[in-house]
Write an enzyme that holds these catalytic residues in place. Sequence first.
Site, PDB file in Angstrom:
ATOM      1  CD  GLU A 107       9.280 -47.636  28.282  1.00  0.00           C
ATOM      2  OE1 GLU A 107       8.740 -47.211  29.149  1.00  0.00           O
ATOM      3  OE2 GLU A 107      10.249 -46.995  27.759  1.00  0.00           O
ATOM      4  CE1 TYR A 153      21.547 -51.955   1.627  1.00  0.00           C
ATOM      5  CE2 TYR A 153      20.316 -52.847   3.391  1.00  0.00           C
ATOM      6  CZ  TYR A 153      21.280 -52.091   3.073  1.00  0.00           C
ATOM      7  OH  TYR A 153      22.163 -51.466   4.029  1.00  0.00           O
ATOM      8  CG  ASP A 158      11.011 -46.201  32.080  1.00  0.00           C
ATOM      9  OD1 ASP A 158      11.009 -47.335  32.884  1.00  0.00           O
ATOM     10  OD2 ASP A 158      12.068 -46.255  31.272  1.00  0.00           O
TER      11      ASP A 158
END
Lengths: 381, 839
Positions: free
Chosen positions: A214, A116, A266
Amino acid sequence: MSTDTDSDAETDGDDPKAEADVQDNEARERLVDLAAAFYDQFAAGDVPTMAIPTRTKSNIEYDEEAGVWVYGDRESSRSANSVRGARKLLKAIYTIDFLAQQLAEDRSSTLRELYYLSESWDEKEAQFADQDESNQLVEDLEIVTSVAREDFHMRPEESGATLMGPLRLREQTRRGEREIHCQEDVGEGGYQIPNDPDTIDFLDCDADFVLCVETGGMRDRLVENGFDDDYGTMIVHLKGQPARATRRITKRLHDELDLPVLVFTDGDPWSYRIYGSIAYGSIKSAHLSEYLATPEARFVGIQPADIVEYDLPTDPLSDSDRNALENELKDPRFQTGYWREQIELQLEIDKKAEQQALASRGLDFVTDTYLPERLSAMGVL
Amino acid sequence: MTAFQSTLGEEKDIAGELAENQRAISIAEFFEKNKHMLGFDSGARGLVTAVKEAVDNALDATEEAGILPDVYIDISESSNYYTLVVEDNGPGITAEEVPRVFGKLLYGSRFHKREQKRGQQGIGISAAVLYSQLTSGTPAKITSRTAGSEQAKYFELIIDTDSNEPEIYAERETTWDRPHGTRIELEMDANMRARGQLRNYVKHTAVVNPHARIELREPAGEFKSERATDQLPAATEEIRPHPHGVELGTLIKMLGTTDSYSVSGFLQEEFTRVGQKSAANVLSSFRDRQFGRELAWSPPDREACIEAVHDAVANKSKEATETFAVAVADRVREFDRLCHHEVAEAAAGAATAATEETGTTFGDTVQERATEAVWPLVVESREADCHAIVNDATTSRKDEAVVRALARRIAAKFNADIGDDETDDDNTTDGRDRLTYDTLRGYVDRAADTTVERDEVAVGDTAREKITEGLWEIGREVPDDPPKIREIADDRDTAGRLLRAMEATDVMAPPTECLSPITDELVLAGLRKEFDGDFYSAATRNAAVHGGDPFIVEAGIAYGGELESEGSVDLLRFANRVPLVYQRGACATTDVIKSIGWRNYGLDQPGGTGLPNGPAVVMIHVASTNVPFTSESKDAIANVPEIEHEIELAVREAARDLKAYLKKQRSMRKRREKQDVLAAILPRMATKLADVTERDRLDIDDSLARIMNNVLIERTIEDNRVKLVVENHSATNESPELTEIVSAEPSGISDGASVVEMDGEWFIEWSPTVESGSEAVLEYALDGTGNSNGNNDDDGGSDEPSFDLDVSGVESEKVTVNAAPTTEPSSTTTTPPTPSTSE
């Protein structure tokens, strides 16, 4: 750079602030040196050029000494020869100017703020088109100057990852030093890892190993079931693909406290990459692998073998999953017998499973059965 | 019955009546009813066609006389009619000729000539006269003055449509300001609806006739085109017809009128490009067609041959006979194959030799008998020879037995024909195995048909063709003399054979002196003159032939500039320097342009076919002794493949240059864009770098030149020596032309530059060639001028020399000039050099 930061972390000097300033000066000098190099190229009538390693999978190689994956010899150059290259270099020079100033003033900003901020630059051509561009440019500068982003005082927007476990540490905050125990002095959410974990000193540790988790759901389950207490576990919440700070603190826990690091995710190709970035270093920041990667980290699961063994509820692999697995088979970081075997098995059974799938055997299954079994098998317990 | 009778009688009367009504139609009358065939189908078009015919005539007449044409066209409106006046500065027409030239259709000097002219049939201008008299009822007014005559002749005339003869209304001497020339005034019922076509016609005529000055005045304005060259088109020469371009009727007519006695002489005399060798080739081909060939077979066994000759010769001594027989046999054995007349030659040779050796005479009769004795032995080889040929010609898959049977059947046809021929006087094999190609093909076909029937195998056309070819190859040209010209002229079939022989023989393309192409240079000049573009290209092809008429195709392209960029390109069509105005869609040129993939050449072409779009003019000129038009009005060129092919090649040639130009334009535009962006970015980069590093301002011209692969030119002044450094950063050698304009007298000028002084300014010109990646230093000294003492810091110095550098010879996009005097802070001003003209 890792030696620099490491030595800094180990320095238990009286005036850490002064130490940091030297660091800032060094970082600033390197930036100005880079600008000077461009200046000299112009002065010699040459075309200003900046060469940086190609940041792709095909250009990373294993560093035997450090045990991590780093960039290879292939370089791509940003040269003022083309309109594109010239724009990139102009942005780089403006960014150098900004960073040098920021270091001189001992301020810091986030990557998003940089994006920005560029809007306020008088030179329109130097403004960033999107944040990817500014992020990438900061990475370029990191690589070329061998100064880590954090030492430019650039922060990511949010890290948010947390620690929970029997560890007492001291954090250098803006309001002075704070001593924190990562179980007793924190709430259920745990200890918030700061953007620059090198401002932390470890004081006292009762943990036996580090478990990187995770998903938030699994992390909360482990905390609720008191797994950190029961097994002396430092639970690090990865929040998906781990931020640099998370990976850095994990490495420091391993290197400085000599704790084994285990990764619990996972059972799908994307999660293997999370493990990969902790253990081997990510492709995007391979220049910082020595500083961020923990090559000794080991994968707990969910392994494709676990899916079969525990008969977990599964989802079928999607096309993109299969592609990702195929790609991992070609990824130099996954060229080990273990991963080859697991990935080929997964392709064969054509299934994936989430961590939460273990709940199909009861809420306590993961803490009472799965983890103890896996960790014993891995020789951690 | 009576009814029948009366009917018969009546019928006779009707026939009689009909016969009475039959009469010749005058050509003028015919065209009166068929005006459209000549381009006079409407008032609008009639006016354009009349202008066209008159201007064509004017240009032809002036060029023939070697005069640079000066043509004036005036169209004015008077009451209900338009008056057309066309004046030229031609040689004028004699008083005797004027009535016929303007008052008789099909009267002209060019119809029978093979020469490139605008008009050909002698219809055009008289048709305009006819149109004028039919629509306005007024006669044509013609003024003509031949060079050197005191007065001009003035005629008023009409065409008598019944007799196609001029009818003179008035004839008198008159004064005229032109020293020579012709003026025609026609009044006609017309309108200016075809103003666009009219103006285009005049403008386009100016394009292809850059040597002509043409002026048009019409009620709504005027148009003037000055000449762009003083060079008249090359004079054309009439040529004789080409052997490939005559028709049977013409040939018979030529045979009837020629002075030549022999065919060979006739061919060489009456046709172009036929010399002794071509004539011999035509003759040989003609003999094959007229007489056929004698097939040659393998020679017989020597002993058998000797024996046969022995038996045939009577009344000679044994030794002499033996000598003769051996001589015949030896000569026969010298051949690989021999035909009947070769056997006869062998016998004749042997006879001479034997006579010499033995003193015994072997006369014609003996030779003949020997020939007839040996020939049957030769003929025995037919079957084996046929077998070899059939075997070669058919596929290996064919059964050996079938091949053998086919060969036997073919060989047998020769025998069978002997029988036929003994009764039939027709000229077939004669027992001498002499036959034409067609007869031979007949044998093969019959034999093959039998084989198909009996052996149930296919013998295809290709195989038959190959077998026939194989046999024809072993045929020998017969030694017979060709028929004399008279005989050929009297026999249409023989003449037809001669014509086919002429067509089948390779003859060099006709000469091109009869053609007068505009030439690519003048095509460019013409386009430049009439179209304001940025780029021009032109191509003139070599002459080619269609049907014996040579032709040359030229193409030109003008692009960019002020040309209309909306819509499709302008297509300009020309035949023998005459613009074709109407029937664009029916023209071969249009078809060719549409078939070309213009996207390849950088032009927009919606759908990849059809007329391309863009600011371009494409012109095509077909020059020929006989341009094939689709109709008498000569508006569209017919689709003749040879011509279309040449048109395509010519257009593609011109378009290739356009492509290169457009490509360069694009790359220059890209370079310009890149330079613009970089010229904005790099200085800022440099400023920022100086900021960050806290160092001095940077001069980045060298870097910029290197990035742009540019030619960088910098001037430095040191101790009164001025140096111009030319750095070539491009990938190729560059030859810039530098002109330094300095206000003080220079000396010690390097590199052989030329200096010219003009009003106190010195123009120094260098043209160095700088290799890629290297630099050239051009120097001169300024001594004794003003108060300059080597340092330029003397602010009081009022006669500080001024410099100005101009660079050409390199595209302006590629040049960076940094030639500001060193006293000023170095800036990045880039003097835009004069843009080099593109070709």
